[in-house]
Structure formats: C-alpha cells, structure tokens
Design a protein around this motif. Structure first.
Motif, PDB file in Angstrom:
ATOM      1  N   ALA A  12       0.540  -0.768   0.330  1.00  0.00           N
ATOM      2  CA  ALA A  12      -0.204   0.117   0.129  1.00  0.00           C
ATOM      3  C   ALA A  12       1.411   1.013   0.186  1.00  0.00           C
ATOM      4  O   ALA A  12      -0.012   2.566   0.537  1.00  0.00           O
ATOM      5  N   GLY A  13       2.213   0.805  -0.460  1.00  0.00           N
ATOM      6  CA  GLY A  13       3.027   2.155  -0.279  1.00  0.00           C
ATOM      7  C   GLY A  13       3.826   2.657   0.744  1.00  0.00           C
ATOM      8  O   GLY A  13       3.968   4.100   0.978  1.00  0.00           O
ATOM      9  N   LEU A  14       4.147   1.197   1.576  1.00  0.00           N
ATOM     10  CA  LEU A  14       5.054   2.056   2.565  1.00  0.00           C
ATOM     11  C   LEU A  14       6.305   2.675   2.030  1.00  0.00           C
ATOM     12  O   LEU A  14       6.669   2.255   1.149  1.00  0.00           O
ATOM     13  N   ASP A  15       6.905   3.249   2.433  1.00  0.00           N
ATOM     14  CA  ASP A  15       7.847   4.157   2.293  1.00  0.00           C
ATOM     15  C   ASP A  15       8.959   3.959   3.746  1.00  0.00           C
ATOM     16  O   ASP A  15       9.302   4.289   4.608  1.00  0.00           O
ATOM     17  N   ARG A  16       9.858   2.446   3.030  1.00  0.00           N
ATOM     18  CA  ARG A  16      10.409   2.152   3.674  1.00  0.00           C
ATOM     19  C   ARG A  16      11.681   2.812   3.906  1.00  0.00           C
ATOM     20  O   ARG A  16      11.910   2.649   5.026  1.00  0.00           O
ATOM     21  N   MET A  30      13.204   9.632  16.138  1.00  0.00           N
ATOM     22  CA  MET A  30      11.604   9.572  15.898  1.00  0.00           C
ATOM     23  C   MET A  30      10.832   8.537  17.713  1.00  0.00           C
ATOM     24  O   MET A  30      10.167   8.857  17.324  1.00  0.00           O
ATOM     25  N   LEU A  31      11.534   7.780  17.459  1.00  0.00           N
ATOM     26  CA  LEU A  31      10.883   7.066  19.027  1.00  0.00           C
ATOM     27  C   LEU A  31      10.974   8.103  20.365  1.00  0.00           C
ATOM     28  O   LEU A  31       9.926   8.322  20.614  1.00  0.00           O
ATOM     29  N   ALA A  32      11.994   9.250  19.810  1.00  0.00           N
ATOM     30  CA  ALA A  32      11.663  10.055  21.521  1.00  0.00           C
ATOM     31  C   ALA A  32      10.748  10.983  21.457  1.00  0.00           C
ATOM     32  O   ALA A  32       9.543  11.936  22.152  1.00  0.00           O
ATOM     33  N   GLU A  33      10.001  11.214  19.806  1.00  0.00           N
ATOM     34  CA  GLU A  33       9.785  12.155  20.556  1.00  0.00           C
ATOM     35  C   GLU A  33       7.802  11.859  20.094  1.00  0.00           C
ATOM     36  O   GLU A  33       6.704  12.180  20.313  1.00  0.00           O
ATOM     37  N   GLY A  34       7.357  10.244  20.833  1.00  0.00           N
ATOM     38  CA  GLY A  34       6.382   9.483  21.491  1.00  0.00           C
ATOM     39  C   GLY A  34       4.843  10.136  20.113  1.00  0.00           C
ATOM     40  O   GLY A  34       4.397   9.217  19.857  1.00  0.00           O
ATOM     41  N   ASN A  35       5.396   9.816  18.898  1.00  0.00           N
ATOM     42  CA  ASN A  35       4.164   9.889  17.965  1.00  0.00           C
ATOM     43  C   ASN A  35       5.034   8.617  16.693  1.00  0.00           C
ATOM     44  O   ASN A  35       3.366   8.145  15.963  1.00  0.00           O
ATOM     45  N   ALA A  36       5.797   7.977  17.150  1.00  0.00           N
ATOM     46  CA  ALA A  36       6.037   6.381  16.504  1.00  0.00           C
ATOM     47  C   ALA A  36       4.904   5.541  16.698  1.00  0.00           C
ATOM     48  O   ALA A  36       4.584   5.318  18.056  1.00  0.00           O
ATOM     49  N   GLN A  37       4.921   4.787  16.224  1.00  0.00           N
ATOM     50  CA  GLN A  37       4.197   3.223  16.157  1.00  0.00           C
ATOM     51  C   GLN A  37       4.489   2.301  15.871  1.00  0.00           C
ATOM     52  O   GLN A  37       5.521   1.360  15.136  1.00  0.00           O
ATOM     53  N   CYS A  38       4.815   1.187  16.759  1.00  0.00           N
ATOM     54  CA  CYS A  38       5.295   0.670  17.384  1.00  0.00           C
ATOM     55  C   CYS A  38       4.464  -0.619  17.241  1.00  0.00           C
ATOM     56  O   CYS A  38       3.466  -1.351  18.110  1.00  0.00           O
ATOM     57  N   ALA A  83       4.735   6.139   7.354  1.00  0.00           N
ATOM     58  CA  ALA A  83       3.043   5.020   6.987  1.00  0.00           C
ATOM     59  C   ALA A  83       2.891   6.390   5.784  1.00  0.00           C
ATOM     60  O   ALA A  83       3.455   7.829   6.154  1.00  0.00           O
ATOM     61  N   ALA A  84       1.597   6.815   5.003  1.00  0.00           N
ATOM     62  CA  ALA A  84       1.067   7.170   3.617  1.00  0.00           C
ATOM     63  C   ALA A  84       0.594   8.877   4.434  1.00  0.00           C
ATOM     64  O   ALA A  84       0.718  10.051   4.215  1.00  0.00           O
ATOM     65  N   ASP A  85       0.224   8.568   6.028  1.00  0.00           N
ATOM     66  CA  ASP A  85       0.667  10.156   7.302  1.00  0.00           C
ATOM     67  C   ASP A  85       1.292  10.561   7.500  1.00  0.00           C
ATOM     68  O   ASP A  85       1.258  11.803   8.264  1.00  0.00           O
ATOM     69  N   GLY A  86       2.599  10.233   7.307  1.00  0.00           N
ATOM     70  CA  GLY A  86       3.618  10.572   7.802  1.00  0.00           C
ATOM     71  C   GLY A  86       4.428   9.998   8.984  1.00  0.00           C
ATOM     72  O   GLY A  86       5.366  10.883   9.272  1.00  0.00           O
ATOM     73  N   LEU A  87       3.788   8.630  10.078  1.00  0.00           N
ATOM     74  CA  LEU A  87       4.183   8.916  10.887  1.00  0.00           C
ATOM     75  C   LEU A  87       5.240   7.188  10.369  1.00  0.00           C
ATOM     76  O   LEU A  87       4.827   6.485  10.159  1.00  0.00           O
ATOM     77  N   PRO A  88       6.294   7.700  11.237  1.00  0.00           N
ATOM     78  CA  PRO A  88       7.423   6.129  10.948  1.00  0.00           C
ATOM     79  C   PRO A  88       7.187   5.174  11.879  1.00  0.00           C
ATOM     80  O   PRO A  88       5.694   5.297  13.475  1.00  0.00           O
ATOM     81  N   TRP A  89       6.626   3.899  11.365  1.00  0.00           N
ATOM     82  CA  TRP A  89       6.344   2.758  12.280  1.00  0.00           C
ATOM     83  C   TRP A  89       8.137   1.760  12.637  1.00  0.00           C
ATOM     84  O   TRP A  89       8.690   1.289  12.086  1.00  0.00           O
ATOM     85  N   PHE A  90       7.712   1.044  13.803  1.00  0.00           N
ATOM     86  CA  PHE A  90       8.880   0.287  14.132  1.00  0.00           C
ATOM     87  C   PHE A  90       8.081  -1.109  14.640  1.00  0.00           C
ATOM     88  O   PHE A  90       6.809  -1.277  14.560  1.00  0.00           O
TER      89      PHE A  90
END
Length: 327
Positions: A12-16, A30-38, A83-90
């Motif tokens: 679905a277009g994940l920007d790796r 990114m992890l410290a900022e608090g908006n990262a999804q894990c 992700a498409a909404d700009g959130l980083p994923w771990f």
C-alpha cells in the motif's frame, strides 16, 4: 494482470525510507518524539484489536512493553518505514514473554485459533496468527504486518554468522546482521516460490498436501532452485508433482508470504495434456477442476472441494481466472 497488486500483502505504498537505517540518531529521535507507532510481535503472532481482530494494535514508543518488555533475538525496536500519514513505524519482538497455560501444538500453523492476552495490555488486545486475520486488515496494515513478521522471522533463524558460525549482531535498524568475529555481513532472506495456475481448456489443475483440511485443494507450488528461471521452475514442479508437461508460461502477480520468508510468483501455464501421474512423495492428490465446478466451490456449494483459503495468492489467482480478469 489488471489487479495484480490487490493481492493480500500486495503493498500500500509504505515508504521504507532505507536511508534512515544508517541514521541511528534520527531513528532514536523519532522514537523519543512520541508519535512513532510500534507493532508488537510474540512468537510470530501480531498484536491486534477490534471485535473481529481487524486492526493492528500498535503501542507508543514509550510504552513499558516497548522499552522494557522481554526481548526476542533483537532487544530494540526495528524500523519498518514511514506510513502514508507521515508516521514512522517500528516493530518490537517480545517472544521471551511466557504466557500461562500456553498450548504450543498449533503455534506457527495456519490452524492456530488461539489468542494470547498480555497482562499489561487492555482487554481485547491479543496476539493472533496472521494467516487467520490477514484478510481483515487494511492494505496498509497488512503490508506493515507482513514486513514486521518477515524481518523478525529472519532474526530468529539467523543469529549466527553463516561464514564462521559465531554470534552475529543486528545493525542498520534491523535490516542487516554483522559478525564481530569475521566481519561478515548478512541481509534478510527471501525464498522465491512459483505457484501455478495450470489450465487445459476449461479445467485448472489442483493439488493437496498431506495434513490439509479434508477437501481442501490449491494450486501447485514449489521453490525456485539456484540457476533456474521462473518459467523453468513452473514446468519442473508441475511435472515432478503431477506428471503434466507444461508449454507456454506467463507471469501474473506476486505476493510476499512471510510464513516464514517466501515471495510467491503467480504464473499461468498451459498444460500440453490432461494426463496425471502423481508423485505421492510430492503431493497427496491432484485433479482437474472445471470452471463450473470451481465456481460452485467458491460459492461453498461443492459437495467435496474446498478452494484455497482467502488471502493466499492461489485464491486470488483462481478468483481472477473465474472472473476472466487475467491478462
């Protein structure tokens, strides 16, 4: 194929964001900022939620399970992408967690119906087998789940250097392992597999492996061998398993299949005859199924035949064959 990338896990277009893998300070920020999804995985099972278990249940990077949870082969979160909404994923692995009264017989099987509830998570946040719930996830969440499962599965099975046998270490945000002893670099493994829609006139070739649910048949499939093209692999596998010679072969679609580390290449092939000579070592049975019979099976009205399970590329190819949407 007109709808090739609509297959489950098709992307679905994940920007790796591979350039960030070499920037540990940026990833830590990114992890410290608090908006990262894990994402949280336990023994290959995905943490999900919802009445139908149809949504991922990511945790915030500061959650105690992410920070202090019992680790698997990698103790820190691995970077999946943006992700498409700009959130980083771990993804964070907590395979060392030991649930009470654990039934292990069905784990790592598509038959696994069990759910594990971690005591530090809200009720309804459970670990579930991905093959069980894969068709319920959105395309974006399915891509994230498949990527997470595949990369962690590789770490579980490649803890030691393939050159010298010494323990290796994760680097590049989880996308590489380095051997401190000999300097060997190792990268995530993907195994190419061909899966074949073999037709003869109005019929398609179906087979079944031992241990499958009664009546369940799927398309023939097999691993591509070193030095072999996809077309050659299709012809070899079909002849080895069913004794059928195949002529023209074309590529249709692909599917990442992280069970544990395959990339399925869906191909179409034209059988030169309908004679079968089944190798019982390779498969339990094979048969030719007409288009009309397959339509009945897909409708759940066939007295014997069960189609390939939803979410698998076999089901996807057969569905498009019936709808005449194969290129």
């Amino acid at each position: 194929m007109k709808t090739a990338e609509q297959v489950t896990f098709g992307g679905a277009g994940l920007d790796r964001a591979a350039h960030l893998r070499e920037q540990p300070e940026m990833l830590a920020s990114m992890l410290a900022e608090g908006n990262a999804q894990c994402l949280i995985l336990w023994r290959g099972k995905i943490l999900v939620r919802g009445e139908r278990l149809d949504r991922l249940a990511p945790l915030a990077a500061h959650h105690d399970i992410v920070v202090n949870g019992p680790a698997g082969p990698v103790s820190s979160p691995l970077f999946l992408g943006i992700a498409a909404d700009g959130l980083p994923w771990f993804v964070r692995d907590i395979s060392a967690w030991a649930p009470g009264d654990l039934e292990t017989a069905a784990l790592d099987s598509f038959l696994d119906q069990s759910e594990q509830q971690h005591p530090d998570l809200p009720t309804g946040h459970v670990f579930a087998e991905l093959r069980r719930i894969m068709t319920r996830l959105s395309a974006e969440e399915a891509e994230l789940a498949a990527t997470a499962k595949a990369i962690l599965g590789w770490h579980h099975t490649h803890k030691f250097c393939a050159k010298c046998g010494e323990p290796s270490e994760s680097t590049m945000a989880g996308w590489q392992r380095i051997c401190p002893s000999c300097g060997g670099a190792h990268f995530p493994r993907t195994d190419p597999v061909v899966i074949m829609l073999i037709t003869h006139g109005n019929k398609v070739l179906m087979g079944r492996s031992p241990g499958w649910p009664e009546g369940m048949y799927s398309l023939l499939a097999g691993f591509v061998e070193p030095g072999e093209t996809l077309e050659a692999a299709v012809r070899r596998e079909v002849f080895e398993e069913a004794g059928v010679q195949v002529g023209a072969v074309t590529y249709l679609a692909s599917q990442p299949w992280p069970f544990p580390a395959s990339l399925m290449f869906g191909c179409a092939g034209e059988a030169l005859s309908s004679d079968l000579n089944i190798d019982p070592v390779e498969i339990e049975d094979a048969l030719w199924v007409t288009r009309e019979e397959m339509m009945t099976a897909f409708a759940g009205e066939h007295p014997v035949l069960l189609p390939a399970r939803k979410g698998a590329i076999a089901h996807f190819l057969l569905q498009n064959w019936l709808a005449d949407t194969l290129d």
